[in-house]
Scaffold this motif. Structure first.
Motif, PDB file in Angstrom:
ATOM      1  N   THR A  14       0.839  -1.199   0.000  1.00 31.28           N
ATOM      2  CA  THR A  14       0.000   0.000   0.000  1.00 31.28           C
ATOM      3  C   THR A  14       0.876   1.251   0.000  1.00 31.28           C
ATOM      4  OG1 THR A  14      -1.834  -1.094   1.130  1.00 31.28           O
ATOM      5  CG2 THR A  14      -1.706   1.297   1.307  1.00 31.28           C
ATOM      6  N   GLY A  15       0.512   2.182  -0.876  1.00 35.60           N
ATOM      7  CA  GLY A  15       1.283   3.409  -1.019  1.00 35.60           C
ATOM      8  C   GLY A  15       2.356   3.336  -2.074  1.00 35.60           C
ATOM      9  N   GLY A  16       2.602   2.164  -2.596  1.00 38.73           N
ATOM     10  CA  GLY A  16       3.643   1.976  -3.589  1.00 38.73           C
ATOM     11  C   GLY A  16       3.204   2.361  -4.987  1.00 38.73           C
ATOM     12  N   SER A  17       4.114   2.157  -5.929  1.00 37.22           N
ATOM     13  CA  SER A  17       3.877   2.536  -7.321  1.00 37.22           C
ATOM     14  C   SER A  17       4.254   1.397  -8.265  1.00 37.22           C
ATOM     15  CB  SER A  17       4.712   3.772  -7.690  1.00 37.22           C
ATOM     16  OG  SER A  17       4.356   4.887  -6.920  1.00 37.22           O
ATOM     17  N   LEU A  18       3.606   1.378  -9.388  1.00 35.76           N
ATOM     18  CA  LEU A  18       3.948   0.471 -10.483  1.00 35.76           C
ATOM     19  C   LEU A  18       3.712   1.199 -11.792  1.00 35.76           C
ATOM     20  CD1 LEU A  18       2.288  -2.960  -9.534  1.00 35.76           C
ATOM     21  CD2 LEU A  18       4.745  -2.496  -9.673  1.00 35.76           C
ATOM     22  N   ARG A  19       4.439   0.799 -12.823  1.00 38.00           N
ATOM     23  CA  ARG A  19       4.173   1.304 -14.157  1.00 38.00           C
ATOM     24  C   ARG A  19       3.897   0.136 -15.086  1.00 38.00           C
ATOM     25  NH1 ARG A  19       7.615   4.812 -18.606  1.00 38.00           N
ATOM     26  NH2 ARG A  19       8.718   2.837 -18.868  1.00 38.00           N
ATOM     27  N   LEU A  20       2.713   0.151 -15.657  1.00 34.63           N
ATOM     28  CA  LEU A  20       2.341  -0.864 -16.630  1.00 34.63           C
ATOM     29  C   LEU A  20       2.669  -0.376 -18.032  1.00 34.63           C
ATOM     30  CD1 LEU A  20      -1.188  -1.896 -15.274  1.00 34.63           C
ATOM     31  CD2 LEU A  20       1.072  -2.695 -14.554  1.00 34.63           C
ATOM     32  N   SER A  21       3.026  -1.329 -18.877  1.00 32.48           N
ATOM     33  CA  SER A  21       3.298  -1.019 -20.277  1.00 32.48           C
ATOM     34  C   SER A  21       2.487  -1.952 -21.161  1.00 32.48           C
ATOM     35  CB  SER A  21       4.782  -1.197 -20.598  1.00 32.48           C
ATOM     36  OG  SER A  21       5.593  -0.344 -19.832  1.00 32.48           O
ATOM     37  N   CYS A  22       2.148  -1.462 -22.327  1.00 27.84           N
ATOM     38  CA  CYS A  22       1.426  -2.282 -23.305  1.00 27.84           C
ATOM     39  C   CYS A  22       2.006  -1.974 -24.677  1.00 27.84           C
ATOM     40  CB  CYS A  22      -0.055  -1.990 -23.269  1.00 27.84           C
ATOM     41  SG  CYS A  22      -1.007  -2.792 -24.588  1.00 27.84           S
ATOM     42  N   VAL A  23       2.591  -2.976 -25.282  1.00 30.14           N
ATOM     43  CA  VAL A  23       3.120  -2.834 -26.632  1.00 30.14           C
ATOM     44  C   VAL A  23       2.084  -3.335 -27.621  1.00 30.14           C
ATOM     45  CG1 VAL A  23       4.941  -3.504 -28.228  1.00 30.14           C
ATOM     46  CG2 VAL A  23       5.479  -3.119 -25.812  1.00 30.14           C
ATOM     47  N   VAL A  24       1.860  -2.563 -28.644  1.00 36.10           N
ATOM     48  CA  VAL A  24       0.832  -2.877 -29.632  1.00 36.10           C
ATOM     49  C   VAL A  24       1.489  -3.211 -30.961  1.00 36.10           C
ATOM     50  CG1 VAL A  24      -1.205  -2.012 -30.839  1.00 36.10           C
ATOM     51  CG2 VAL A  24      -0.747  -1.324 -28.464  1.00 36.10           C
ATOM     52  N   SER A  25       1.137  -4.332 -31.515  1.00 34.63           N
ATOM     53  CA  SER A  25       1.645  -4.713 -32.822  1.00 34.63           C
ATOM     54  C   SER A  25       0.485  -4.885 -33.778  1.00 34.63           C
ATOM     55  CB  SER A  25       2.441  -6.017 -32.731  1.00 34.63           C
ATOM     56  OG  SER A  25       1.622  -7.065 -32.262  1.00 34.63           O
ATOM     57  N   GLY A  26       0.762  -4.668 -35.036  1.00 34.59           N
ATOM     58  CA  GLY A  26      -0.284  -4.802 -36.039  1.00 34.59           C
ATOM     59  C   GLY A  26      -0.441  -3.509 -36.810  1.00 34.59           C
ATOM     60  N   ARG A  27      -1.650  -3.015 -36.867  1.00 32.27           N
ATOM     61  CA  ARG A  27      -1.937  -1.829 -37.649  1.00 32.27           C
ATOM     62  C   ARG A  27      -1.384  -0.568 -36.983  1.00 32.27           C
ATOM     63  NH1 ARG A  27      -8.155  -1.789 -38.838  1.00 32.27           N
ATOM     64  NH2 ARG A  27      -7.522   0.180 -39.776  1.00 32.27           N
ATOM     65  N   SER A  28      -1.504   0.552 -37.651  1.00 33.53           N
ATOM     66  CA  SER A  28      -0.947   1.821 -37.192  1.00 33.53           C
ATOM     67  C   SER A  28      -1.406   2.172 -35.784  1.00 33.53           C
ATOM     68  CB  SER A  28      -1.358   2.933 -38.160  1.00 33.53           C
ATOM     69  OG  SER A  28      -0.937   4.180 -37.676  1.00 33.53           O
ATOM     70  N   PHE A  29      -0.439   2.248 -34.883  1.00 33.27           N
ATOM     71  CA  PHE A  29      -0.747   2.507 -33.477  1.00 33.27           C
ATOM     72  C   PHE A  29      -1.417   3.852 -33.292  1.00 33.27           C
ATOM     73  CE2 PHE A  29      -0.377   2.117 -29.038  1.00 33.27           C
ATOM     74  CZ  PHE A  29       0.159   3.270 -28.504  1.00 33.27           C
ATOM     75  N   SER A  30      -0.965   4.838 -34.016  1.00 31.86           N
ATOM     76  CA  SER A  30      -1.478   6.197 -33.824  1.00 31.86           C
ATOM     77  C   SER A  30      -2.926   6.362 -34.267  1.00 31.86           C
ATOM     78  CB  SER A  30      -0.597   7.207 -34.562  1.00 31.86           C
ATOM     79  OG  SER A  30      -0.596   6.938 -35.949  1.00 31.86           O
ATOM     80  N   SER A  31      -3.478   5.373 -34.926  1.00 36.19           N
ATOM     81  CA  SER A  31      -4.878   5.441 -35.339  1.00 36.19           C
ATOM     82  C   SER A  31      -5.813   4.873 -34.278  1.00 36.19           C
ATOM     83  CB  SER A  31      -5.092   4.710 -36.659  1.00 36.19           C
ATOM     84  OG  SER A  31      -4.916   3.324 -36.502  1.00 36.19           O
ATOM     85  N   TYR A  32      -5.241   4.432 -33.162  1.00 36.40           N
ATOM     86  CA  TYR A  32      -6.024   3.810 -32.098  1.00 36.40           C
ATOM     87  C   TYR A  32      -6.126   4.709 -30.874  1.00 36.40           C
ATOM     88  CZ  TYR A  32      -6.165  -0.683 -34.447  1.00 36.40           C
ATOM     89  OH  TYR A  32      -6.422  -1.687 -35.339  1.00 36.40           O
ATOM     90  N   VAL A  33      -7.298   4.780 -30.341  1.00 33.14           N
ATOM     91  CA  VAL A  33      -7.493   5.249 -28.979  1.00 33.14           C
ATOM     92  C   VAL A  33      -7.097   4.100 -28.066  1.00 33.14           C
ATOM     93  CG1 VAL A  33      -9.256   5.829 -27.279  1.00 33.14           C
ATOM     94  CG2 VAL A  33      -9.308   6.902 -29.545  1.00 33.14           C
ATOM     95  N   MET A  34      -6.393   4.417 -26.999  1.00 33.14           N
ATOM     96  CA  MET A  34      -5.906   3.372 -26.098  1.00 33.14           C
ATOM     97  C   MET A  34      -6.476   3.539 -24.695  1.00 33.14           C
ATOM     98  SD  MET A  34      -4.060   1.548 -28.077  1.00 33.14           S
ATOM     99  CE  MET A  34      -3.475   0.448 -26.787  1.00 33.14           C
ATOM    100  N   GLY A  35      -6.570   2.425 -24.015  1.00 36.33           N
ATOM    101  CA  GLY A  35      -7.090   2.497 -22.657  1.00 36.33           C
ATOM    102  C   GLY A  35      -6.567   1.375 -21.779  1.00 36.33           C
ATOM    103  N   TRP A  36      -6.817   1.528 -20.508  1.00 39.14           N
ATOM    104  CA  TRP A  36      -6.544   0.479 -19.528  1.00 39.14           C
ATOM    105  C   TRP A  36      -7.833   0.177 -18.790  1.00 39.14           C
ATOM    106  CZ3 TRP A  36      -2.116  -2.262 -19.046  1.00 39.14           C
ATOM    107  CH2 TRP A  36      -0.959  -1.743 -19.645  1.00 39.14           C
ATOM    108  N   TYR A  37      -8.094  -1.116 -18.647  1.00 41.81           N
ATOM    109  CA  TYR A  37      -9.231  -1.600 -17.885  1.00 41.81           C
ATOM    110  C   TYR A  37      -8.697  -2.518 -16.808  1.00 41.81           C
ATOM    111  CZ  TYR A  37     -12.402   0.028 -21.583  1.00 41.81           C
ATOM    112  OH  TYR A  37     -13.114   0.796 -22.472  1.00 41.81           O
TER     113      TYR A  37
END
Length: 130
Positions: A14-37
Motif C-alpha cells: 500500500t502506497g507503492g507505485s507500479l508502471r504498466l506497459s502495453c506494446v501494440v503490434s499490427g496496424r498503425s498505433f497512432s490510429s487507435y485510442v488506447m485504454g486500460w481496464y
C-alpha cells in the motif's frame, strides 16, 4: 486487428507505485485510442484510464484520478499506466485496450471507445498488499 502485450504488474505494498506497459503490434498505433481496464475477483471489468490518438486528451475513472497517469509513445507503439499511491482496492488484472475509433468523433472519442474495442491482451496482475 492488433495484438496487445501487457507487462509491469506485480506485488506492491500500500502506497507503492507500479508502471504498466502495453506494446501494440499490427496496424498503425497512432490510429487507435488506447485504454486500460481492470477486473478484480468477482467483479466486472471496468475502465481505468484512456487516451486519445495523439495523447492530448485523457479520461480517468474517479477512483484513480490524481493517482494514475496514462501516457502513450506513438514512436514506440506503447501505452503506459503509471500507478501511484496504490491501495488494496486497486488489486486486479489490468488489461490494455485498443479502439479503432474514427477521427470523426473528435472530442467525443472516449464515449465511442467501447464500440471499437479490439480483442483484449492477456492482462497483467497487480496485487496491492495492506
Amino acid at each position: 486487428q492488433v495484438q496487445l502485450t501487457e507487462s509491469g504488474g506485480g506485488l506492491v505494498q500500500t502506497g507503492g507505485s507500479l508502471r504498466l506497459s502495453c506494446v501494440v503490434s499490427g496496424r498503425s498505433f497512432s490510429s487507435y485510442v488506447m485504454g486500460w481496464y481492470r477486473q478484480a475477483p468477482g467483479k466486472e471489468r471496468e475502465s481505468v484510464a484512456a487516451i486519445n490518438w495523439s495523447g492530448t486528451s485523457t479520461h480517468y475513472a474517479e477512483s484513480v484520478k490524481g493517482r494514475f497517469t496514462i501516457a502513450r509513445d506513438n514512436a514506440k507503439n506503447t501505452v503506459y499506466l503509471q500507478m501511484n499511491s496504490l491501495n488494496p482496492a486497486d488489486t486486479a488484472v489490468y488489461y490494455c485496450a485498443a479502439g479503432a475509433v474514427p477521427s470523426k468523433y473528435g472530442n467525443s472519442w472516449y464515449g465511442a471507445l467501447y464500440r471499437y474495442l479490439e480483442p483484449w491482451g492477456q492482462g497483467t496482475l497487480v496485487t496491492v498488499s495492506s
